[in-house]
Design a protein around this motif. Structure first.
Motif, PDB file in Angstrom:
ATOM      1  N   HIS A   1      38.357  40.842  34.592  1.00 48.58           N
ATOM      2  CA  HIS A   1      38.417  40.038  35.815  1.00 48.58           C
ATOM      3  C   HIS A   1      37.045  39.511  36.221  1.00 48.58           C
ATOM      4  CE1 HIS A   1      36.708  42.830  38.814  1.00 48.58           C
ATOM      5  NE2 HIS A   1      37.238  43.778  38.054  1.00 48.58           N
ATOM      6  N   VAL A   2      35.963  40.155  35.797  1.00 51.46           N
ATOM      7  CA  VAL A   2      34.618  39.667  36.107  1.00 51.46           C
ATOM      8  C   VAL A   2      34.377  38.334  35.403  1.00 51.46           C
ATOM      9  CG1 VAL A   2      32.145  40.114  35.770  1.00 51.46           C
ATOM     10  CG2 VAL A   2      33.652  41.938  36.590  1.00 51.46           C
TER      11      VAL A   2
ATOM     12  N   GLU B   1      34.085  32.383  35.707  1.00 53.77           N
ATOM     13  CA  GLU B   1      34.459  31.096  35.130  1.00 53.77           C
ATOM     14  C   GLU B   1      35.318  30.249  36.066  1.00 53.77           C
ATOM     15  OE1 GLU B   1      35.813  30.715  31.149  1.00 53.77           O
ATOM     16  OE2 GLU B   1      34.299  32.090  30.372  1.00 53.77           O
ATOM     17  N   PHE B   2      36.185  30.892  36.830  1.00 52.85           N
ATOM     18  CA  PHE B   2      37.058  30.144  37.736  1.00 52.85           C
ATOM     19  C   PHE B   2      36.524  30.114  39.169  1.00 52.85           C
ATOM     20  CE2 PHE B   2      40.117  31.428  34.374  1.00 52.85           C
ATOM     21  CZ  PHE B   2      40.379  30.153  33.904  1.00 52.85           C
ATOM     22  N   GLU B   3      35.263  30.566  39.327  1.00 55.40           N
ATOM     23  CA  GLU B   3      34.574  30.529  40.611  1.00 55.40           C
ATOM     24  C   GLU B   3      35.366  31.203  41.723  1.00 55.40           C
ATOM     25  OE1 GLU B   3      32.498  26.765  41.369  1.00 55.40           O
ATOM     26  OE2 GLU B   3      33.255  26.144  39.408  1.00 55.40           O
ATOM     27  N   ARG B   4      35.876  32.375  41.413  1.00 55.96           N
ATOM     28  CA  ARG B   4      36.639  33.168  42.386  1.00 55.96           C
ATOM     29  C   ARG B   4      35.862  34.399  42.833  1.00 55.96           C
ATOM     30  NH1 ARG B   4      41.822  33.630  38.880  1.00 55.96           N
ATOM     31  NH2 ARG B   4      42.219  31.445  38.536  1.00 55.96           N
ATOM     32  N   ARG B   5      34.569  34.275  42.915  1.00 56.35           N
ATOM     33  CA  ARG B   5      33.741  35.420  43.299  1.00 56.35           C
ATOM     34  C   ARG B   5      33.677  35.529  44.811  1.00 56.35           C
ATOM     35  NH1 ARG B   5      30.750  32.408  39.733  1.00 56.35           N
ATOM     36  NH2 ARG B   5      29.338  31.772  41.363  1.00 56.35           N
ATOM     37  N   SER B   6      33.879  36.722  45.313  1.00 54.13           N
ATOM     38  CA  SER B   6      33.737  36.945  46.748  1.00 54.13           C
ATOM     39  C   SER B   6      32.361  37.527  47.073  1.00 54.13           C
ATOM     40  CB  SER B   6      34.830  37.875  47.258  1.00 54.13           C
ATOM     41  OG  SER B   6      34.779  39.103  46.565  1.00 54.13           O
ATOM     42  N   SER B   7      31.643  37.944  46.034  1.00 54.41           N
ATOM     43  CA  SER B   7      30.299  38.491  46.195  1.00 54.41           C
ATOM     44  C   SER B   7      29.508  38.181  44.926  1.00 54.41           C
ATOM     45  CB  SER B   7      30.365  40.005  46.436  1.00 54.41           C
ATOM     46  OG  SER B   7      30.984  40.644  45.346  1.00 54.41           O
TER      47      SER B   7
END
Length: 72
Positions: free
Chosen positions: A31-32, A37-43
């Motif tokens: 998931h990292v 890659e899909f710019e779904r980072r919350s931090s």
């Protein structure tokens, strides 16, 4: 697409890794890789994840940090 996502995806593809293959090689959770890659980072990415990814992608950790937006 942000610079880190682009760099990670382009380098992963150039080296012939799937997302799961890169995660395994870098010893990071799948998931990292997809979150970056899909710019779904919350931090921000964790240092140990960037270290593993830089090793697997044959890049310096500084390259990944710059792509994330840090000024070094």
């Amino acid at each position: 697409m942000d610079d880190l996502a682009r760099l990670l995806r382009d380098r992963r593809v150039a080296l012939g890794f799937s997302q799961r293959g890169l995660a395994n090689e870098a010893d990071v959770p799948y998931h990292v890789v997809t979150a970056i890659e899909f710019e779904r980072r919350s931090s921000p990415p964790r240092p140990e994840h960037l270290s593993g990814l830089s090793r697997a992608l044959e890049l310096s950790a500084a390259d990944l940090l710059r792509a994330y937006g840090y000024r070094l």
